[in-house]
Write a protein that holds these residues in place. Sequence first.
Motif, mmCIF file in Angstrom:
data_model
loop_
_atom_site.group_PDB
_atom_site.id
_atom_site.type_symbol
_atom_site.label_atom_id
_atom_site.label_comp_id
_atom_site.label_asym_id
_atom_site.label_seq_id
_atom_site.Cartn_x
_atom_site.Cartn_y
_atom_site.Cartn_z
ATOM 1 N N THR A 172 6.254 2.808 1.470
ATOM 2 C CA THR A 172 5.133 2.162 2.079
ATOM 3 C C THR A 172 5.579 2.112 3.803
ATOM 4 O O THR A 172 6.737 2.397 4.008
ATOM 5 C CB THR A 172 4.795 0.690 1.746
ATOM 6 N N LEU A 173 4.820 1.905 4.630
ATOM 7 C CA LEU A 173 5.039 1.528 5.993
ATOM 8 C C LEU A 173 5.531 0.375 6.442
ATOM 9 O O LEU A 173 4.627 -0.716 6.052
ATOM 10 C CB LEU A 173 4.070 2.019 6.782
ATOM 11 N N GLN A 174 6.368 0.059 7.421
ATOM 12 C CA GLN A 174 6.591 -1.167 7.832
ATOM 13 C C GLN A 174 6.775 -1.049 9.374
ATOM 14 O O GLN A 174 7.374 0.118 10.065
ATOM 15 C CB GLN A 174 7.812 -1.946 7.522
ATOM 16 N N ALA A 175 6.212 -2.079 10.192
ATOM 17 C CA ALA A 175 6.372 -1.811 11.609
ATOM 18 C C ALA A 175 8.022 -2.284 12.089
ATOM 19 O O ALA A 175 8.530 -2.979 11.357
ATOM 20 C CB ALA A 175 5.685 -2.783 12.323
ATOM 21 N N GLU A 176 8.598 -1.720 12.844
ATOM 22 C CA GLU A 176 9.948 -1.836 13.421
ATOM 23 C C GLU A 176 9.771 -2.198 15.127
ATOM 24 O O GLU A 176 8.982 -1.632 15.807
ATOM 25 C CB GLU A 176 10.974 -0.956 13.121
ATOM 26 N N GLN A 192 0.918 -1.191 0.061
ATOM 27 C CA GLN A 192 0.019 -0.052 0.193
ATOM 28 C C GLN A 192 0.920 1.185 -0.040
ATOM 29 O O GLN A 192 1.822 1.445 0.860
ATOM 30 C CB GLN A 192 -0.808 0.143 1.271
ATOM 31 N N ALA A 193 0.517 2.194 -0.973
ATOM 32 C CA ALA A 193 1.596 3.258 -0.913
ATOM 33 C C ALA A 193 1.128 4.274 0.023
ATOM 34 O O ALA A 193 -0.145 4.537 0.284
ATOM 35 C CB ALA A 193 1.478 3.784 -2.503
ATOM 36 N N LEU A 194 1.975 5.091 0.565
ATOM 37 C CA LEU A 194 1.610 6.255 1.694
ATOM 38 C C LEU A 194 1.296 7.066 0.759
ATOM 39 O O LEU A 194 1.876 7.699 -0.130
ATOM 40 C CB LEU A 194 3.106 6.353 2.297
ATOM 41 N N PRO A 195 0.407 8.061 1.406
ATOM 42 C CA PRO A 195 -0.231 9.455 0.823
ATOM 43 C C PRO A 195 1.107 10.124 0.830
ATOM 44 O O PRO A 195 1.733 10.055 1.966
ATOM 45 C CB PRO A 195 -1.262 9.772 1.894
ATOM 46 N N GLY A 239 -7.049 5.502 12.672
ATOM 47 C CA GLY A 239 -7.015 6.666 11.844
ATOM 48 C C GLY A 239 -5.417 7.532 11.941
ATOM 49 O O GLY A 239 -5.485 8.472 11.390
ATOM 50 N N ILE A 240 -4.526 6.673 12.445
ATOM 51 C CA ILE A 240 -3.283 7.312 12.644
ATOM 52 C C ILE A 240 -2.473 6.785 11.365
ATOM 53 O O ILE A 240 -1.722 7.292 10.755
ATOM 54 C CB ILE A 240 -2.525 7.016 14.026
ATOM 55 N N ILE A 241 -2.543 5.452 11.294
ATOM 56 C CA ILE A 241 -1.920 4.773 9.989
ATOM 57 C C ILE A 241 -2.642 4.388 8.930
ATOM 58 O O ILE A 241 -3.832 4.098 9.332
ATOM 59 C CB ILE A 241 -1.122 3.456 10.924
ATOM 60 N N PRO A 242 -2.213 4.799 7.715
ATOM 61 C CA PRO A 242 -2.932 4.468 6.833
ATOM 62 C C PRO A 242 -3.537 3.078 6.629
ATOM 63 O O PRO A 242 -2.987 2.475 6.704
ATOM 64 C CB PRO A 242 -2.316 4.735 5.495
ATOM 65 N N ASN A 243 -5.015 2.862 6.235
ATOM 66 C CA ASN A 243 -5.689 1.558 6.223
ATOM 67 C C ASN A 243 -5.670 0.737 7.493
ATOM 68 O O ASN A 243 -6.213 -0.255 7.615
ATOM 69 C CB ASN A 243 -5.104 0.862 5.395
ATOM 70 N N ASP A 244 -5.278 1.610 8.652
ATOM 71 C CA ASP A 244 -5.041 0.788 9.883
ATOM 72 C C ASP A 244 -4.622 -0.614 10.021
ATOM 73 O O ASP A 244 -5.033 -1.501 10.638
ATOM 74 C CB ASP A 244 -6.401 0.921 10.729
ATOM 75 N N VAL A 281 7.054 2.864 13.697
ATOM 76 C CA VAL A 281 7.061 2.529 12.124
ATOM 77 C C VAL A 281 8.006 3.325 11.264
ATOM 78 O O VAL A 281 8.674 4.263 12.105
ATOM 79 C CB VAL A 281 5.562 2.940 11.608
ATOM 80 N N ASN A 282 8.324 3.052 10.171
ATOM 81 C CA ASN A 282 8.966 3.459 9.442
ATOM 82 C C ASN A 282 8.651 3.494 7.950
ATOM 83 O O ASN A 282 7.993 2.519 7.364
ATOM 84 C CB ASN A 282 10.475 3.199 9.532
ATOM 85 N N ALA A 283 9.262 4.345 7.092
ATOM 86 C CA ALA A 283 8.949 4.172 5.652
ATOM 87 C C ALA A 283 9.988 3.661 4.961
ATOM 88 O O ALA A 283 11.203 3.678 5.145
ATOM 89 C CB ALA A 283 8.768 5.540 5.027
ATOM 90 N N VAL A 284 9.481 2.700 4.014
ATOM 91 C CA VAL A 284 10.603 1.896 3.321
ATOM 92 C C VAL A 284 10.276 1.840 1.886
ATOM 93 O O VAL A 284 8.904 1.918 1.381
ATOM 94 C CB VAL A 284 10.565 0.294 3.619
ATOM 95 N N GLU A 285 11.057 1.823 0.859
ATOM 96 C CA GLU A 285 10.747 1.498 -0.393
ATOM 97 C C GLU A 285 10.679 -0.173 -0.752
ATOM 98 O O GLU A 285 11.251 -0.892 -0.467
ATOM 99 C CB GLU A 285 11.788 1.853 -1.266
ATOM 100 N N LYS A 286 9.461 -0.287 -1.326
ATOM 101 C CA LYS A 286 9.223 -1.835 -1.767
ATOM 102 C C LYS A 286 8.296 -1.821 -3.086
ATOM 103 O O LYS A 286 7.408 -1.250 -3.317
ATOM 104 C CB LYS A 286 8.243 -2.290 -0.645
ATOM 105 N N GLN A 287 9.068 -2.534 -3.936
ATOM 106 C CA GLN A 287 8.589 -2.726 -5.256
ATOM 107 C C GLN A 287 8.157 -1.379 -6.057
ATOM 108 O O GLN A 287 7.271 -1.086 -6.407
ATOM 109 C CB GLN A 287 7.429 -3.584 -5.296
ATOM 110 N N GLY A 288 9.261 -0.309 -5.589
ATOM 111 C CA GLY A 288 8.976 1.048 -6.370
ATOM 112 C C GLY A 288 7.829 1.799 -5.485
ATOM 113 O O GLY A 288 7.615 2.857 -5.804
#
Length: 223
Positions: A105-109, A26-29, A62-67, A95-102
Motif C-alpha cells: 500500500t502507499l504511505q506519505a513521507e 488499500q492494496a495498490l494495483p 487520478g494520480i494516487i489510487p482512491n485519491d 509517497v512510497n510503497a510499504v507492506e502493511k498487514q500483508g
Amino acid sequence: GKGGWGKGWGKGGGGGGGGKGFSKPQALPDDYQINVGQLYTGTVIAYYKFNGYGFIEPDEKGIIPNDKVFVFWKNLKSSDRYPALVKDMKVQFTVNAVEKQGVRTLQAENVSNVGGGELTIQDESDTKKSFVGGQNLRYTGTLKFFLPKQGYGYIKIDPGYQYDKEGVPEEIRVETAEMNCGGGNPQYSEDMKVEFGIWVTTKGAFKGYNVTLPGGLPLPAAP
C-alpha cells in the motif's frame, strides 16, 4: 467542539461504512508505478492525533489510487514535541510503497508545510496558552507515574517555589502531548526526576508543559 466534528466527518467520509473502511489498508494495483522523488501537495482530510495517523487527499486527482494516501506521524517533518496534523491543513509530501498487514500500500513521507517548512502546530497553539511564570520558566519535580495507554500521569513539584498565580497544587497532571520524547511516544514511567513548565487550562487547571529530563534532555521514548 471536537465531538461535533467527529460526527459530521463520520457521516460523510465513510461512504456509509463509518470508520470501518479504514481498518484494512488499500492494496495498490499491481501495475502501479511509484515516482519516489515526486513532490505532491494535498489537504489533510482526517488525522487521529493520539493514534498517530491520518489521510491526505492529493490536489491532483487520478494520480494516487482512491485519491487518498495514508500518513503516519513518524513521516512528519515537525519541530513539535508531539508531531501531528490538523484537518484541512495544506501539506506537501512524497509517497512510497510499504507492506502493511500483508498488503502493498502507499504511505506519505517527508510530510511538511507547502514549500518544505517544518510543521509547527504546537508552537502556534502554545502562544494562546497561559503559563505560570511564563512559557520559558522551568520547574523541577518527580514524575510519580505516566500511563501511556490512558495518556496521562502526575508530577510532584519540588517544594519551595514562589508562583505568580494562586492555587498551584503540589501535584499536577501531565498529558501525552506534553511528554517531550524528542518526537517519540512516551513509555510507562514512575519516580523519575523531570523538569517542566506549568500551563493553565481555560478552566483553571494547572498542567505540566513540555516535560523533559533535567537539563532539557528528551524523556525516554517507547521502543
